[in-house]
Motif scaffolding. Structure first.
Motif, PDB file in Angstrom:
ATOM      1  N   TYR A 171       0.822  -1.211   0.000  1.00  0.00           N
ATOM      2  CA  TYR A 171       0.000   0.000   0.000  1.00  0.00           C
ATOM      3  C   TYR A 171       0.854   1.259   0.000  1.00  0.00           C
ATOM      4  CZ  TYR A 171      -2.154   3.875   2.458  1.00  0.00           C
ATOM      5  OH  TYR A 171      -2.517   5.128   2.846  1.00  0.00           O
ATOM      6  N   THR A 174       2.941   1.601  -3.433  1.00  0.00           N
ATOM      7  CA  THR A 174       2.194   2.054  -4.606  1.00  0.00           C
ATOM      8  C   THR A 174       1.708   3.486  -4.404  1.00  0.00           C
ATOM      9  OG1 THR A 174       0.311   0.895  -3.704  1.00  0.00           O
ATOM     10  CG2 THR A 174       1.387  -0.136  -5.543  1.00  0.00           C
ATOM     11  N   ARG A 175       1.286   3.788  -3.174  1.00  0.00           N
ATOM     12  CA  ARG A 175       0.807   5.140  -2.907  1.00  0.00           C
ATOM     13  C   ARG A 175       1.891   6.168  -3.230  1.00  0.00           C
ATOM     14  NH1 ARG A 175       0.429   6.054   3.122  1.00  0.00           N
ATOM     15  NH2 ARG A 175       2.616   6.490   2.765  1.00  0.00           N
ATOM     16  N   TYR A 178       2.902   6.417  -7.034  1.00  0.00           N
ATOM     17  CA  TYR A 178       2.010   7.211  -7.870  1.00  0.00           C
ATOM     18  C   TYR A 178       2.110   8.707  -7.562  1.00  0.00           C
ATOM     19  CZ  TYR A 178      -0.591   3.449 -10.132  1.00  0.00           C
ATOM     20  OH  TYR A 178      -0.956   2.410 -10.915  1.00  0.00           O
ATOM     21  N   ASP A 179       2.353   9.028  -6.315  1.00  0.00           N
ATOM     22  CA  ASP A 179       2.406  10.431  -5.917  1.00  0.00           C
ATOM     23  C   ASP A 179       3.634  11.099  -6.543  1.00  0.00           C
ATOM     24  OD1 ASP A 179       2.290  12.867  -4.561  1.00  0.00           O
ATOM     25  OD2 ASP A 179       1.418  11.909  -2.810  1.00  0.00           O
ATOM     26  N   GLN A 333       5.753  17.074  -1.739  1.00  0.00           N
ATOM     27  CA  GLN A 333       4.332  17.276  -1.433  1.00  0.00           C
ATOM     28  C   GLN A 333       4.097  18.655  -0.833  1.00  0.00           C
ATOM     29  OE1 GLN A 333       3.751  13.926   1.229  1.00  0.00           O
ATOM     30  NE2 GLN A 333       2.727  12.765  -0.373  1.00  0.00           N
ATOM     31  N   ARG A 336       4.730  21.272  -3.485  1.00  0.00           N
ATOM     32  CA  ARG A 336       3.591  21.260  -4.394  1.00  0.00           C
ATOM     33  C   ARG A 336       2.434  22.079  -3.831  1.00  0.00           C
ATOM     34  NH1 ARG A 336       1.524  15.440  -5.180  1.00  0.00           N
ATOM     35  NH2 ARG A 336       0.678  15.839  -3.128  1.00  0.00           N
TER      36      ARG A 336
ATOM     37  N   ARG B 153      -1.875  15.012   1.342  1.00  0.00           N
ATOM     38  CA  ARG B 153      -2.203  14.323   0.091  1.00  0.00           C
ATOM     39  C   ARG B 153      -3.420  14.917  -0.599  1.00  0.00           C
ATOM     40  NH1 ARG B 153      -1.418   9.480   2.993  1.00  0.00           N
ATOM     41  NH2 ARG B 153       0.807   9.173   3.039  1.00  0.00           N
ATOM     42  N   PHE B 222      -6.017   9.193   1.993  1.00  0.00           N
ATOM     43  CA  PHE B 222      -5.436   7.865   2.237  1.00  0.00           C
ATOM     44  C   PHE B 222      -4.628   7.401   1.039  1.00  0.00           C
ATOM     45  CE2 PHE B 222      -5.992   3.180   2.181  1.00  0.00           C
ATOM     46  CZ  PHE B 222      -5.331   2.884   3.355  1.00  0.00           C
ATOM     47  N   PHE B 223      -5.149   7.633  -0.139  1.00  0.00           N
ATOM     48  CA  PHE B 223      -4.418   7.296  -1.359  1.00  0.00           C
ATOM     49  C   PHE B 223      -3.801   8.570  -1.918  1.00  0.00           C
ATOM     50  CE2 PHE B 223      -7.960   4.169  -1.481  1.00  0.00           C
ATOM     51  CZ  PHE B 223      -7.193   3.035  -1.341  1.00  0.00           C
ATOM     52  N   SER B 224      -2.728   8.410  -2.684  1.00  0.00           N
ATOM     53  CA  SER B 224      -2.243   9.585  -3.390  1.00  0.00           C
ATOM     54  C   SER B 224      -3.146   9.801  -4.594  1.00  0.00           C
ATOM     55  CB  SER B 224      -0.791   9.407  -3.807  1.00  0.00           C
ATOM     56  OG  SER B 224      -0.631   8.287  -4.628  1.00  0.00           O
ATOM     57  N   GLN B 226      -2.812  10.435  -7.821  1.00  0.00           N
ATOM     58  CA  GLN B 226      -2.625   9.669  -9.054  1.00  0.00           C
ATOM     59  C   GLN B 226      -2.988   8.211  -8.859  1.00  0.00           C
ATOM     60  OE1 GLN B 226      -0.513  11.890  -7.912  1.00  0.00           O
ATOM     61  NE2 GLN B 226       0.187  13.211  -9.566  1.00  0.00           N
ATOM     62  N   GLN B 227      -2.755   7.715  -7.646  1.00  0.00           N
ATOM     63  CA  GLN B 227      -3.097   6.324  -7.359  1.00  0.00           C
ATOM     64  C   GLN B 227      -4.604   6.144  -7.401  1.00  0.00           C
ATOM     65  OE1 GLN B 227      -2.260   5.193  -3.358  1.00  0.00           O
ATOM     66  NE2 GLN B 227      -2.164   3.016  -3.810  1.00  0.00           N
TER      67      GLN B 227
END
Lengths: 374, 350
Positions: A171, A174-175, A178-179, A333, A336, B153, B222-224, B226-227
């Motif tokens: 988790y 991949t998180r 992608y970020d 982050q 950004r 995020r 919880f997710f980024s 793009q994900q």
């Protein structure tokens, strides 16, 4: 009508029960793959993937280990299925170990199937092995645990729980992959004579393993990367009193704050300014040195010296990460979020990061000095 | 409860894909738009003094025009009912029962729909209430994501980077998740002034919207970003993350609970279809039409066998349904205005 109804009801009941029978997953007839290892068989263009799977036996003492060369992970699984008398399932997959060679080339193509397959959970650990991953799995003579898979699982969980190493699960990987403002990390594993040890943290740029944080520095990395909950930190303090002093903070907890100070002329290539503030507190349970812990002035002095040393260490780690152009701290982050969207899109973050001016401020508070009064 | 169907599982992705960063703000906006739409129905209800839409329409328009429209809508509602139901089971097959025959499970599902459908609408409502309580607690599971949730995020951008550009079509794509409230129009004949139909519809709608905003916020932190755009059903991945000492991979268990929500969705769309057909054939034997409709649902469901295909079909029909949800009350209001005008003219003549 009532007979009809009853008939219909019983028919439904029978059908419902029979549906359960078409898709059986009987534990005794399934082989649960606990650990998967991917590596490259050699150098060069035509090297195949070498896949190893470890399946613990039901007696919890040994494991069946299969290995093969294949083009992909799933193809290897089919080859294993041909050999195994039980159907292999991925539902209990706990770790995926990537060999160093493969990790340097990029792991995403193999990660794809892990995220695509719905039977695979997102909590499995991503590990990079410095030694041959196949050999790590095939051994079953570790004194710490019956099988390599179980040993690995508990080892990583314990370490990650205290926050000494980042919890590098599928988790989180991949998180962060992608970020676009953060790079993923993974745990590095090394095989010792009669144990496995965590040998540091692998820094990734996109999906490629580019750099390493040594095991000794992992606590400093943890301070930079996330908040530590209950870690142990040993600091060798360089002082002007005598050669080197040792201080160990236990049950250390920390908080990290990132502040972007200036992003002026960011597109013209002017380095950005970022301040990283780390607040940490812990119990001093070991101190070998000349200061007297009874005196308040010496206590302050030690704190200040700790701050200085930790600061220097952290700065060195950041330099290393900047050199490798990998930003696992997620400074991107924060940057950004402080610049307009169009500017961020034009930015080559890895270049900006490698040139960024990142300052670290450490604030150490010693919670207590243990039982003794000196 | 009707809104609480399978679109929920894809919702965070739909929002991320179509609205871009911080899409949840846009979602709140859409929730307000749909509230406005519900108010249109309220206007119809007030102006028509509680008459059903059939009564209103048939007063002004010829049956020869209306009956084909009814028939068309009936078939259309059967399609929605069927695609919503089937889609759920195709996902279910993907995550838990890879080798089971979906058509067969769907048949059992259709039988449940039939048993609900032959009951009066009040009983369906009661069942929906029970089912709602069985699903609502799952919202608490979002607390498991709190540990990995990070404000950073969410990013500081609003509506940037949607996958297909910023167009109305994409926002409508997200709007599909609200579909369901428009069925309140079929309940007009069953309520009297005292029962608080619109209070219920509005509260239900806002409550659902609130729950979904909570889910969206959780997913976005919880997710980024793009994900999130790359995950087919982010909610399943979120459930996947939950790990308890005695059980992990709870998505298999929790997902099943949502069968109730889908059951109600499918039943209510079948009910809408039934209302249409009943208007055309008022004098058929009881339960025959119900059976035929459920049969229709099953047969249509037969044609969506693959998940990607089913997703596509579902999106198309829901899309059309948005149009209907807006056009129908406006049409009715026009007809009602026209009727009022004529009445006034008639009274003037006398």
């Amino acid at each position: 009508m009532s007979i009809n109804k009853r008939l219909l009801m019983s028919l439904t009941a029978v059908m419902l029960m029979l549906t359960g029978c078409t898709d059986q997953h009987i534990i005794e007839r399934a082989g649960f793959v606990r650990t998967l290892a991917y590596d490259l068989s050699g150098e060069g263009e035509n090297t195949k993937l070498r896949v190893t799977a470890s399946i613990p036996k039901s007696n919890h003492e040994d494991a069946i280990v299969y290995t093969t060369m294949a083009e992909s992970g799933k193809k290897a699984k089919m080859i294993f299925d041909r050999q195994n008398n039980r159907r292999l399932v991925n539902g209990q997959l706990r770790q995926v170990v990537f060999g160093e060679r493969l990790a340097r080339k990029g792991v995403w193509s193999n990660m794809d199937t892990l995220t695509r397959d719905p039977s695979i959970g997102s909590r499995l650990h991503i590990i990079v092995a410095e030694s041959d991953p196949h050999h790590i799995l095939i051994r079953n003579d570790y004194p710490q645990g019956p099988t390599a898979g179980e040993y690995l699982d508990t080892l990583i969980r314990t370490e990650a729980k205290s926050g000494e190493i980042p919890d590098t699960t599928l988790y989180t990987f991949t998180r962060d992959y992608y970020d676009d403002g953060i790079d993923p990390v993974a745990t590095i594993l090394k095989e010792e004579k009669d144990s496995l040890s965590i040998d540091g943290i692998a820094l990734f740029k996109n999906d490629q393993y580019v750099g390493k944080i040594d095991a000794d520095d992992r606590m400093f990395f943890a301070l930079l990367h996330h908040g530590v909950r209950a870690g142990d930190l040993n600091v060798s303090i360089q002082t002007d009193r005598n050669a080197e002093e040792q201080a160990t903070l236990e049950y250390l907890s920390s908080k990290r704050r990132i502040k972007v100070l200036s992003t002026r002329d960011i597109l013209e290539g002017r380095p950005i300014q970022v301040a990283l503030r780390i607040k940490l507190s812990g119990s001093l349970l070991e101190y070998i040195g000349a200061l007297d812990m009874k005196k308040r002035t010496d206590q302050r002095k030690l704190e200040a010296e700790l701050e200085k040393t930790i600061n220097r260490k952290c700065q060195k780690l950041i330099d290393h990460m900047q050199e490798k152009k990998s930003d696992p701290m997620g400074i991107g982050q924060y940057v950004r979020n402080s610049i307009p969207h169009s500017v961020w899109k034009q930015l080559k973050w890895e270049e900006v990061f490698s040139k960024a001016d990142i300052s670290v401020h450490v604030d150490v508070k010693i919670r207590d000095y243990g039982k003794s009064l000196h | 409860m009707i809104e609480n169907n399978i679109t929920l599982f894809a919702l965070p992705r739909l929002v991320a894909e179509n609205m871009g960063t911080n899409g949840w703000v846009g979602y709140i906006f859409l929730a307000l738009v749909s509230t406005g739409n519900i108010l249109l129905y309220l206007v119809v209800y007030r102006m028509g003094k509680g008459r059903s839409m059939f009564d209103i329409l048939e007063k002004s328009l010829s049956k020869w025009i209306l009956y084909p429209v009814y028939a068309g809508l009936a078939v259309f509602y059967i399609m929605i009912a069927s695609f919503v139901g089937k889609n759920f089971f195709l996902i279910f097959q993907m995550i838990s029962f890879q080798t089971s025959n979906v058509t067969f499970i769907f048949l059992l599902f259709c039988m449940m729909v039939y048993f609900l459908l032959i009951k009066p609408v009040y009983s369906i409502g009661k069942a929906a209430t029970v089912f709602a309580f069985m699903t609502w607690w799952t919202l608490l599971l979002t607390s498991y994501q709190a540990r990995e949730w990070k404000l950073i995020r969410l990013t500081s951008y609003f509506f940037e980077d949607p996958a297909g550009g910023q167009v109305l079509h994409n926002w409508a794509e997200v709007y599909t998740s609200f579909i369901g409230y428009e069925l309140c129009i079929f309940l007009f004949p069953y309520v009297n002034k005292k029962s608080k139909l619109f209070k219920g519809v509005l509260y239900g709608h806002l409550l659902t919207a609130l729950a979904q905003v909570i889910v969206l916020l959780t997913a976005f932190g919880f997710f980024s970003f793009q994900q999130l755009q790359s995950l087919l059903y982010p909610i399943i991945d979120m459930l996947d993350f939950i790990e308890m000492p005695f059980i992990n991979r709870v998505e298999n268990l929790v997902f099943v609970i949502f069968v109730f929500g889908n059951l109600i969705s499918t039943t209510m769309f079948s009910f809408a279809s039934l209302s249409m057909v009943k208007r055309i054939f008022p004098k058929t034997r009881p339960k025959r039409l119900e059976f035929l409709i459920v049969l229709g649902v099953f047969i249509v469901g037969f044609y969506s066998k693959y998940l990607s295909q089913s997703e596509y079909q579902l999106r198309r029909v829901l899309f059309t349904e948005i149009g209907i949800a807006f056009i129908l009350p406006m049409l009715l209001i026009l007809v009602l205005l026209f009727q009022k005008l004529r009445e006034r003219m008639n009274s003037h003549e006398h």
